[in-house]
Structures are given as structure tokens and as C-alpha cells.
Write an enzyme that holds these catalytic residues in place. Structure first.
Site, mmCIF file in Angstrom:
data_model
loop_
_atom_site.group_PDB
_atom_site.id
_atom_site.type_symbol
_atom_site.label_atom_id
_atom_site.label_comp_id
_atom_site.label_asym_id
_atom_site.label_seq_id
_atom_site.Cartn_x
_atom_site.Cartn_y
_atom_site.Cartn_z
ATOM 1 C CB SER A 174 31.936 35.777 41.170
ATOM 2 O OG SER A 174 30.593 36.191 41.306
ATOM 3 C CE1 TYR B 81 33.270 39.646 37.595
ATOM 4 C CE2 TYR B 81 31.398 38.306 38.283
ATOM 5 C CZ TYR B 81 32.512 39.053 38.598
ATOM 6 O OH TYR B 81 32.879 39.205 39.914
HETATM 7 N N1 LIG Z 1 31.808 43.348 44.996
HETATM 8 C C1 LIG Z 1 31.158 42.220 44.782
HETATM 9 O O1 LIG Z 1 29.970 42.118 45.112
HETATM 10 C C2 LIG Z 1 31.878 41.040 44.165
HETATM 11 C C3 LIG Z 1 31.145 39.840 44.046
HETATM 12 C C4 LIG Z 1 31.773 38.741 43.491
HETATM 13 C C5 LIG Z 1 33.099 38.817 43.107
HETATM 14 N N2 LIG Z 1 33.788 40.001 43.237
HETATM 15 C C6 LIG Z 1 35.194 40.008 42.833
HETATM 16 O O2 LIG Z 1 35.975 40.589 43.853
HETATM 17 C C7 LIG Z 1 37.124 41.214 43.277
HETATM 18 C C8 LIG Z 1 37.211 42.635 43.783
HETATM 19 O O3 LIG Z 1 36.081 43.319 43.298
HETATM 20 P P1 LIG Z 1 35.541 44.692 43.916
HETATM 21 O O4 LIG Z 1 34.117 44.489 44.180
HETATM 22 O O5 LIG Z 1 36.440 45.189 44.954
HETATM 23 O O6 LIG Z 1 35.663 45.560 42.576
HETATM 24 P P2 LIG Z 1 36.035 47.083 42.320
HETATM 25 O O7 LIG Z 1 35.568 47.920 43.446
HETATM 26 O O8 LIG Z 1 35.555 47.371 40.948
HETATM 27 O O9 LIG Z 1 37.634 47.045 42.345
HETATM 28 C C9 LIG Z 1 38.309 46.328 41.347
HETATM 29 C C10 LIG Z 1 39.780 46.409 41.615
HETATM 30 O O10 LIG Z 1 40.469 45.703 40.562
HETATM 31 C C11 LIG Z 1 41.438 46.574 40.040
HETATM 32 N N3 LIG Z 1 41.806 46.292 38.663
HETATM 33 C C12 LIG Z 1 41.022 46.271 37.550
HETATM 34 N N4 LIG Z 1 41.760 46.010 36.470
HETATM 35 C C13 LIG Z 1 43.043 45.853 36.899
HETATM 36 C C14 LIG Z 1 44.272 45.580 36.266
HETATM 37 N N5 LIG Z 1 44.357 45.401 34.945
HETATM 38 N N6 LIG Z 1 45.387 45.476 37.025
HETATM 39 C C15 LIG Z 1 45.335 45.662 38.351
HETATM 40 N N7 LIG Z 1 44.202 45.937 39.018
HETATM 41 C C16 LIG Z 1 43.076 46.049 38.287
HETATM 42 C C17 LIG Z 1 40.842 47.978 40.174
HETATM 43 O O11 LIG Z 1 41.862 48.939 40.024
HETATM 44 P P3 LIG Z 1 41.586 50.463 39.528
HETATM 45 O O12 LIG Z 1 41.228 51.232 40.765
HETATM 46 O O13 LIG Z 1 42.875 50.865 38.934
HETATM 47 O O14 LIG Z 1 40.463 50.403 38.528
HETATM 48 C C18 LIG Z 1 40.296 47.855 41.588
HETATM 49 O O15 LIG Z 1 41.307 47.973 42.544
HETATM 50 C C19 LIG Z 1 36.964 41.103 41.759
HETATM 51 O O16 LIG Z 1 37.736 40.022 41.278
HETATM 52 C C20 LIG Z 1 35.487 40.832 41.590
HETATM 53 O O17 LIG Z 1 35.213 40.129 40.406
HETATM 54 C C21 LIG Z 1 33.204 41.115 43.763
#
Ligand SMILES: NC(=O)c1ccc[n+]([C@@H]2O[C@H](COP(=O)([O-])OP(=O)(O)OC[C@H]3O[C@@H](n4cnc5c(N)ncnc54)[C@H](OP(=O)(O)O)[C@@H]3O)[C@@H](O)[C@H]2O)c1
Length: 275
Positions: free
Chosen positions: A133, A146
Site C-alpha cells: 500500500s 494495516y
Molecule cells: N483499494 C485501495 O485503494 C488499496 C490501496 C492500497 C492497497 N490496497 C491493497 O490491494 C489489495 C486488494 O484490495 P482491494 O482494494 O481490491 O480490496 P477488497 O475490494 O476489499 O478485496 C479484498 C480481496 O481480498 C480477499 N480476501 C480477504 N481475505 C482473504 C483470505 N483470507 N483469503 C483469500 N482472499 C481473501 C477478498 O475476498 P472475499 O471476497 O472473500 O472477502 C477480496 O477478494 C489488498 O491487499 C489491499 O490491501 C488497496
């Protein structure tokens, strides 16, 4: 690298992981889109096929090593799955929040990576791509859990980069800025820290800063294109951005020292100019 062989993406049910899975399939990888509930991915093979790609869905919960089945011909592992927790002051954050977030964001990621390395080694090359992140680049209050989990992944990635380079395996760390996903939408809520009078000014300033990001949010498909570009680029550095704000933060972090970045951010939260 040439896009061939298998790419496994964790957390591909939605958000960034889903977009990365589709993008890697369009680039030519056979994608294994993994997720806790495969029902969430029933449309993915057809969506990939529309762009000429091949994708299958497998169950994988990074908290449950028994579900970690690695496909043949693995060349790319994208550790994308991640969670967050209530944004509380450190003094009020229950230990269970730390354990839960580290279980998924760190221990699950490390366990899957550990199991994948022999397959990547057998392929003779490959990429491990860890999603951390851009919040790592600013001392964001109430995000200690986090950010600490992502910092741990960053440190693991540095060691792995040195460890695996002689084996022909590249390690990447993607530091997203605001990407239009459920996780980002969740971060628009009033921080739980607002309930603590001593912390309310900082929490409200943080919230105002988060709401000001509205014009800087990147679509998951665009972020996924940049992640796929980095995966395919043998000359990519360890740390890469996948959106304009993340890119600016990374460039700023390279230009300014950690101390001056931290001082400027904290001054901004307090509404005063930095020195
Ligand atoms: N969006 C942002 O602005 C942002 C910024 C910085 C970093 N990130 C990082 O980018 C990555 C993706 O985030 P996102 O924004 O796409 O988040 P999101 O929409 O909340 O999606 C999170 C994903 O992780 C999965 N997940 C959670 N726990 C899990 C587990 N135990 N085993 C397998 N899968 C699991 C969720 O599955 P379920 O559908 O089953 O819950 C979902 O597919 C994360 O690592 C996040 O920290 C995102």
C-alpha cells in the site's frame, strides 16, 4: 518475461485482484483466479474469454493452508488478498485486530509464497508480486495495524528479492494509491478514532484528507494494466506504483528523506505548514 504459463492471483473475487486476474489472462497467462468462495467468480472465465484469455477459478483462503493447491507450470504469483480493521488509536486497538490482520496480510501471504517458490524455481524463472500500500509512505494515524502488516510484507519482499534473484525469480512490490474497490469505499467512513476526544482532531483531519482524494481514484482495470506491465517488465524495480497518486508518493518518497516526509505529513494533519 514472455506471458506464458500459469499465473495465480489471490483475492480475485472482487476489486483489484479480480481486475489483475482478467488482465493477466488477456496478456496470455493461464490464470488461476483464487478466492475464498468460488461462486463469486463464476463469470470470470467467460469475461476472460471475451478478451481471448484463459482463466479458471479455484478456492483458496490464505488463512487456511489446507486450501493452498498450487497449479502446474506456475510462473507468476500475485499476493493480492488483504484485509483491514477498524481505524483506532494504537492504545485502543484490541490485540485480536492485530492477530487477524497479520494472519491474512502477512502469515497467509508468506505461507503461500513459501509453497510457491519450489514451483517457480522449477519453471526456471517467474515473478512474485506482493500488493502492499502507498500508505506505507506516509505516517497515517489510526492505520498502524494495516500499515504494519504491509510493512512486514515489504520487508519480506526485500529479502526475497535478494534471495530469489540468483534463481531467476523476480520479486515486485506494488504500492497502490486509492483504487476504486470495496476496501477504498470502506475507508470513506468516519474513522473509529473520532470517538476518542483526545484523537478527534487528527481523526477528523484524516477523514477530510481521505474525502479530498475523490478526484484521484483510479479504476481497478487501469491499476491492473500497470501491474501486468510491471510483471512483464524484467527491468522493473522492486517497488512500483499502479496509479497516479501512488506514483507521485513513490517519487516523493525517493526524493525526500523519511524524516522530512513524516514531518510534512504530520504538520499537514495539524493544519500547519511544515518547516
Ligand atoms: N483499494 C485501495 O485503494 C488499496 C490501496 C492500497 C492497497 N490496497 C491493497 O490491494 C489489495 C486488494 O484490495 P482491494 O482494494 O481490491 O480490496 P477488497 O475490494 O476489499 O478485496 C479484498 C480481496 O481480498 C480477499 N480476501 C480477504 N481475505 C482473504 C483470505 N483470507 N483469503 C483469500 N482472499 C481473501 C477478498 O475476498 P472475499 O471476497 O472473500 O472477502 C477480496 O477478494 C489488498 O491487499 C489491499 O490491501 C488497496
Amino acid at each position: 518475461m514472455i506471458a506464458s504459463g500459469t499465473a495465480l492471483v489471490t483475492g480475485a473475487s472482487r476489486g483489484l485482484g479480480r481486475a489483475v486476474a482478467l488482465e493477466l489472462a488477456a496478456r496470455g497467462f493461464e490464470v488461476v483466479a483464487t478466492m475464498r468462495d468460488p461462486a463469486a467468480g463464476t463469470d470470470l472465465p467467460d469475461l476472460a474469454a471475451v478478451r481471448g484469455g484463459r482463466l479458471r477459478v479455484h478456492p483458496l483462503d490464505v488463512d487456511r493452508p489446507a486450501t493452498m493447491v498450487l497449479p502446474d507450470g506456475l510462473r507468476v504469483l500475485v499476493n493480492n488478498a488483504g484485509i483491514e480493521c477498524p481505524n483506532l488509536p494504537v492504545e485502543a486497538q484490541p490485540a485480536d485486530d492485530w492477530r487477524r490482520v497479520f494472519e491474512t496480510n502477512v502469515f497467509g501471504l508468506v505461507e503461500l509464497t513459501r509453497r510457491a517458490i519450489p514451483a517457480l524455481r522449477a519453471a526456471g524463472d517467474g515473478v512474485v508480486c506482493n500488493v502492499t500500500s502507498s500508505s506505507l509512505l506516509a505516517p497515517v494515524p489510526f492505520y498502524a495495524v494495516y500499515r504494519a502488516s504491509k510493512a512486514a510484507v515489504a520487508a519480506v519482499g526485500e529479502s526475497l528479492r535478494a534471495e530469489l534473484a540468483p534463481l531467476g525469480i523476480r520479486v515486485l512490490e506494488v504500492l497502490p494509491g486509492p483504487i476504486d474497490t470495496d476496501m477504498l469505499a470502506g475507508s470513506a467512513r468516519t474513522p473509529e478514532a473520532c470517538a476518542f476526544p483526545e484523537y478527534r482532531p487528527a481523526a477528523e483531519a484524516l477523514h477530510a484528507g481521505r474525502m479530498a482524494l475523490a478526484d484521484m481514484i483510479t479504476a481497478p482495470a487501469e491499476a491492473a494494466r500497470r501491474i501486468a506491465d510491471a510483471i512483464l517488465d524484467d527491468a522493473a524495480p522492486l517497488r512500483v506504483a499502479c496509479d497516479p497518486l501512488g506514483e507521485a508518493m513513490l517519487a516523493g518518497a525517493d526524493a525526500a528523506g523519511a524524516e522530512s516526509r513524516m514531518a510534512a505529513f504530520i504538520a499537514g494533519l495539524a493544519g500547519r505548514p511544515s518547516d
